[in-house]
Write an enzyme that holds these catalytic residues in place. Structure first.
Site, PDB file in Angstrom:
ATOM      1  N   GLU A 188      11.999   8.184   4.748  1.00  0.00           N
ATOM      2  CA  GLU A 188      10.627   8.696   4.685  1.00  0.00           C
ATOM      3  C   GLU A 188       9.580   7.623   4.955  1.00  0.00           C
ATOM      4  O   GLU A 188       8.454   7.938   5.359  1.00  0.00           O
ATOM      5  CB  GLU A 188      10.366   9.362   3.331  1.00  0.00           C
ATOM      6  CG  GLU A 188      10.355   8.434   2.135  1.00  0.00           C
ATOM      7  CD  GLU A 188      11.729   8.265   1.512  1.00  0.00           C
ATOM      8  OE1 GLU A 188      11.783   7.861   0.331  1.00  0.00           O
ATOM      9  OE2 GLU A 188      12.739   8.522   2.191  1.00  0.00           O
ATOM     10  N   HIS A 247      15.822  21.116  -6.591  1.00  0.00           N
ATOM     11  CA  HIS A 247      14.990  19.917  -6.606  1.00  0.00           C
ATOM     12  C   HIS A 247      14.167  19.880  -7.874  1.00  0.00           C
ATOM     13  O   HIS A 247      13.501  20.857  -8.222  1.00  0.00           O
ATOM     14  CB  HIS A 247      14.065  19.870  -5.391  1.00  0.00           C
ATOM     15  CG  HIS A 247      13.242  18.613  -5.332  1.00  0.00           C
ATOM     16  ND1 HIS A 247      11.869  18.620  -5.443  1.00  0.00           N
ATOM     17  CD2 HIS A 247      13.599  17.314  -5.195  1.00  0.00           C
ATOM     18  CE1 HIS A 247      11.416  17.378  -5.375  1.00  0.00           C
ATOM     19  NE2 HIS A 247      12.447  16.574  -5.225  1.00  0.00           N
ATOM     20  N   HIS A 248      14.233  18.748  -8.596  1.00  0.00           N
ATOM     21  CA  HIS A 248      13.443  18.530  -9.808  1.00  0.00           C
ATOM     22  C   HIS A 248      12.668  17.227  -9.658  1.00  0.00           C
ATOM     23  O   HIS A 248      13.240  16.141  -9.809  1.00  0.00           O
ATOM     24  CB  HIS A 248      14.342  18.428 -11.041  1.00  0.00           C
ATOM     25  CG  HIS A 248      15.010  19.697 -11.427  1.00  0.00           C
ATOM     26  ND1 HIS A 248      16.123  19.737 -12.261  1.00  0.00           N
ATOM     27  CD2 HIS A 248      14.736  20.995 -11.117  1.00  0.00           C
ATOM     28  CE1 HIS A 248      16.495  20.997 -12.433  1.00  0.00           C
ATOM     29  NE2 HIS A 248      15.680  21.771 -11.746  1.00  0.00           N
ATOM     30  N   PRO A 267       0.792  -1.242   0.000  1.00  0.00           N
ATOM     31  CA  PRO A 267       0.000   0.000   0.000  1.00  0.00           C
ATOM     32  C   PRO A 267       0.816   1.280   0.000  1.00  0.00           C
ATOM     33  O   PRO A 267       0.301   2.330  -0.370  1.00  0.00           O
ATOM     34  CB  PRO A 267      -0.823  -0.108   1.294  1.00  0.00           C
ATOM     35  CG  PRO A 267      -0.050  -1.061   2.169  1.00  0.00           C
ATOM     36  CD  PRO A 267       0.578  -2.039   1.233  1.00  0.00           C
ATOM     37  N   HIS A 323      16.600  10.258  -7.051  1.00  0.00           N
ATOM     38  CA  HIS A 323      15.668   9.449  -6.271  1.00  0.00           C
ATOM     39  C   HIS A 323      14.712   8.737  -7.217  1.00  0.00           C
ATOM     40  O   HIS A 323      14.465   9.201  -8.325  1.00  0.00           O
ATOM     41  CB  HIS A 323      14.922  10.311  -5.259  1.00  0.00           C
ATOM     42  CG  HIS A 323      15.744  10.649  -4.065  1.00  0.00           C
ATOM     43  ND1 HIS A 323      15.296  10.479  -2.777  1.00  0.00           N
ATOM     44  CD2 HIS A 323      17.013  11.118  -3.960  1.00  0.00           C
ATOM     45  CE1 HIS A 323      16.252  10.848  -1.929  1.00  0.00           C
ATOM     46  NE2 HIS A 323      17.305  11.241  -2.625  1.00  0.00           N
ATOM     47  N   GLU A 324      14.203   7.583  -6.751  1.00  0.00           N
ATOM     48  CA  GLU A 324      13.503   6.645  -7.647  1.00  0.00           C
ATOM     49  C   GLU A 324      14.381   6.378  -8.875  1.00  0.00           C
ATOM     50  O   GLU A 324      13.946   6.514 -10.008  1.00  0.00           O
ATOM     51  CB  GLU A 324      12.116   7.163  -8.065  1.00  0.00           C
ATOM     52  CG  GLU A 324      11.143   7.338  -6.927  1.00  0.00           C
ATOM     53  CD  GLU A 324      11.391   8.626  -6.138  1.00  0.00           C
ATOM     54  OE1 GLU A 324      11.309   8.593  -4.908  1.00  0.00           O
ATOM     55  OE2 GLU A 324      11.663   9.667  -6.778  1.00  0.00           O
TER      56      GLU A 324
END
Length: 695
Positions: free
Chosen positions: A500, A405-406, A200, A475-476
């Protein structure tokens, strides 16, 4: 006649020595590591299949395992092969890291090259190249230029690893989109990756088969450790490892492009990524290994003095706590000019080099959960309550950099359209680093985060950013495969279940065993932007049912244990103000000349000491899982007869990750090389120690 050719080639700080003996090796040529312990033998079986075998001190680790490829609109390339050429080369060298865990890396191995050709009508040729090191092996396929074969469309790579033991294994599922799963510990025979579907708290996930992602680490009955991964993932699909639980065989499972109906399309000539196996007598040797970096090409960027390892604070954790939001429409926007300046002031007062500001640009109202995310984000236009240029100027006055940050919302085509403009803006404002994000199901449909199409996108972000003197913290991301050696501006990345998750749903937190596993699995691939430093473990009043399952002392220890050249102090500033333990975050370095892995076991505990770049200052971090334990440490890493001031930030006697996570104590004493200390770690606890030469 035996022909021997030798010559020397100067490479960086070392010497490359070649000894070639083409075409006169045995029918089953073998390469042996410099220390004589590891060996690889290549042979051809009765069906004309290439196969390899890996031994460690005479014991078979990988039994004869076949190699080959399946293509679209072309016959399979696996059987009916004969070896047409083979030779060996030896290398002894050393190179210098511009930033990293240590200053110099030794690069010593024996190489085995084998060329094979089909005996049938097609007559295709394929090459194999093995490098055998003291700490493991790497091998890759090479497709040379040849008549009648201009392009290869690969459906699957049939690389097999036939194991000889039902190893205890620490694994996450072979998800084509994310690596944000908790690790499972089980024998290979009990791996069930399909059971990990539909979590989830995961924004995007796709697990089509019983496969694991890499690095995947294993321990045998003798205590021998193996870790499987890949190096130099370039213009190719990421590799999962399919698991046959009956035969104990791992086989390559390439991430597919379902949009195009294949895994990889390449024009010849080309090379695959290296398939690599770390081999270690004990768990700590896995962390010490630099095999993945040695299997990558040297720095292509030249002078990279503009890359700045640093610590940072930022507007981030407060959004995960729901104290503020990324978007303006919520009415509690976090990325305001006022809030950014408050973080800059704190950073300046505490010697922190940078401030990250998330949610500064327009588009956050439709960034996740919407199918029409193309064109939503604008990477140059700030919200009306955020003065981008004013904040950057204020930071410069205070000696603090802004970290850009992008967030792409997994719409990479939109990002590529704006990439040059966005990076040019950063260069004009002298912003030297950007955190990129790719949350959500990928657009276009049928592509996945870890497929060839996205591998090329991530690489484009790195190379385009380098043209503007910008470092990328992805990230990712696609997995780390050592490309930081070739492109040092690939400074860090996420690629794991990060901090997080402790603020997500009630079942979403990371258990105490998570990071003692990560140190021996994900961290083997490269730097991790884990964002440590939570001082307020119980996340009240914002998330009453959530917490960080470590002690405060462990959060400090993570700055040493979980390596990254950029390290965030992620908690709300209010919890740092006037806190004595924050001194360790002020002091701790992020760039190192030396690293010593002192002791540890996968999933149990680990202690690591690192020496600050250009100084004699040492820092030590130790962490444990849910079990309290006492760890003996001998201070053999300290310099000569120098007296050091040792300051310990350790768990108090009644500390516990759940019952009393904030209990800690600070001890200071003088020590010298060879002294012995004992660290008592609470359940879920840790120890963080600084060693400064006495003045």
């Amino acid at each position: 006649m035996r022909i021997t050719r030798s010559f020397l080639l100067l490479v960086t700080a070392g010497v490359l020595a070649w000894s070639c003996n083409p075409n006169e090796l045995s029918d089953s040529p073998t390469a042996v590591s410099p220390d004589g312990k590891n060996s690889v033998t290549v042979s051809v079986n009765a069906e004309g299949q290439l196969q390899y075998t890996v031994l460690r001190e005479g014991d078979t680790l990988i039994a004869p395992s076949t190699l080959g490829f399946m293509f679209k609109d072309a016959p399979e390339l696996s059987k009916g092969l004969e070896v047409t050429k083979r030779y060996q080369m030896s290398n002894k060298g050393k190179w210098e890291m511009p930033w990293g865990e240590q200053k110099y890396v030794e690069d010593n191995y024996q190489e085995l090259f084998v060329a094979a050709k089909e005996t049938g009508e097609a007559g295709r040729t394929i090459h194999l190249r093995f490098k055998v090191y003291d700490d493991g092996i790497g091998f890759r396929y090479e497709f040379p230029k040849q008549p009648g074969w201009e392009e290869a469309t690969i459906l699957e790579e049939n690389t097999h690893f036939q194991l000889t033991e039902d190893y205890t294994t620490w694994w996450i599922p072979g998800d084509w989109d994310i690596y944000e799963h908790l690790y499972t510990t089980s024998p290979i025979s009990k791996i069930n990756a399909i059971s990990k579907q539909n979590h989830p708290n995961l924004a995007a996930t796709y697990i089509p088969q019983n496969a694991v992602n890499t690095p995947v680490t294993m321990r045998g009955e003798s205590g021998l450790h193996l870790s499987f991964h890949e190096a130099n993932l370039t213009d190719y699909a990421g590799m999962t490892l399919k698991v046959d639980t009956t035969t104990l065989t791992l086989s390559s499972g390439l991430v597919q492009s379902e949009r195009n109906g294949y895994a990889v399309k390449r024009r010849l000539p080309f090379e695959t990524p290296w398939r690599m196996i770390q081999i270690a007598d004990k768990a700590t040797d896995l962390i010490k290994s630099r095999l993945i970096l040695n299997l990558n090409e040297p720095n292509k960027l030249g002078d990279v003095s503009w890359i700045k390892p640093t610590k940072y604070v930022g507007i981030w954790w407060e959004m995960h706590l729901a104290k503020s939001s990324w978007d303006v429409a919520s009415g509690k926007h976090g990325a305001t000019t006022e809030n950014a300046k408050k973080h800059i002031d704190f950073a300046a007062q505490n010697g922190i080099g940078a401030v990250l500001v998330e949610g500064w640009n327009t588009g956050w109202e439709r960034w996740i959960g919407f199918p029409d995310r193309e064109g939503v984000f604008d990477f140059i236009t700030p919200y009306s309550d955020y003065d981008l240029e004013g904040v950057v100027a204020y930071g410069k006055e205070k000696g603090v950099d802004i970290m850009m940050h992008h967030e792409t919302s997994a719409a990479p085509r939109t990002y590529e359209q704006q990439m040059d403009t966005a990076y040019a803006l950063m260069q004009r404002l002298e912003i030297g680093a950007v955190k990129t994000g790719y949350v959500g199901p990928l657009i276009p449909e049928g592509e996945y985060h870890h497929g060839q199409w996205m591998v090329n996108h991530y690489r484009k972000a790195i190379t385009e950013a380098a043209k503007h003197n910008i470092a990328i913290n992805a990230h990712e991301p696609i997995k780390a495969t050592g490309i930081r050696r070739t492109y040092p501006n690939a400074i860090s990345r996420e690629g794991l279940r990060g901090q997080e998750f402790n603020a997500f749903g009630a079942e979403g937190g990371n258990p105490p065993e998570h990071l003692p596993i990560v140190a021996f699995t994900r961290m083997l691939a490269g730097p991790i932007d884990f964002t440590p430093g939570v001082f307020h473990q119980k996340l009240t009043p914002y998330k009453d049912k959530n917490q960080v399952s470590t002690t405060l002392a462990q959060q400090l220890a993570l700055y040493v244990v979980i390596y990254s050249p950029i390290q965030m102090a992620c908690d709300l500033l209010v919890y740092y103000e006037d806190h004595p333990a924050f001194q360790f975050i002020r002091d701790v370095a992020v760039d190192w000349d030396d690293t010593r892995v002192l002791n540890g076991e996968v999933g149990e505990y680990v202690s690591i000491a690192r020496r600050e770049k250009g100084s004699d200052n040492w820092f030590l971090g130790a962490i444990t899982n849910e079990n309290a334990r006492e760890i003996p440490i001998t201070l053999n890493f300290l310099k000569g007869e120098t007296t050091f001031i040792m300051t310990q930030y350790v768990d108090a006697e009644d500390a516990h990750w759940d019952d009393n996570p904030g209990a800690y104590k600070i001890n200071t004493m003088e020590v010298k090389k060879g002294d012995e200390i004992s660290l008592k770690l609470a359940a879920g606890g840790g120890a963080a120690i600084s060693f400064f030469p006495k003045k």
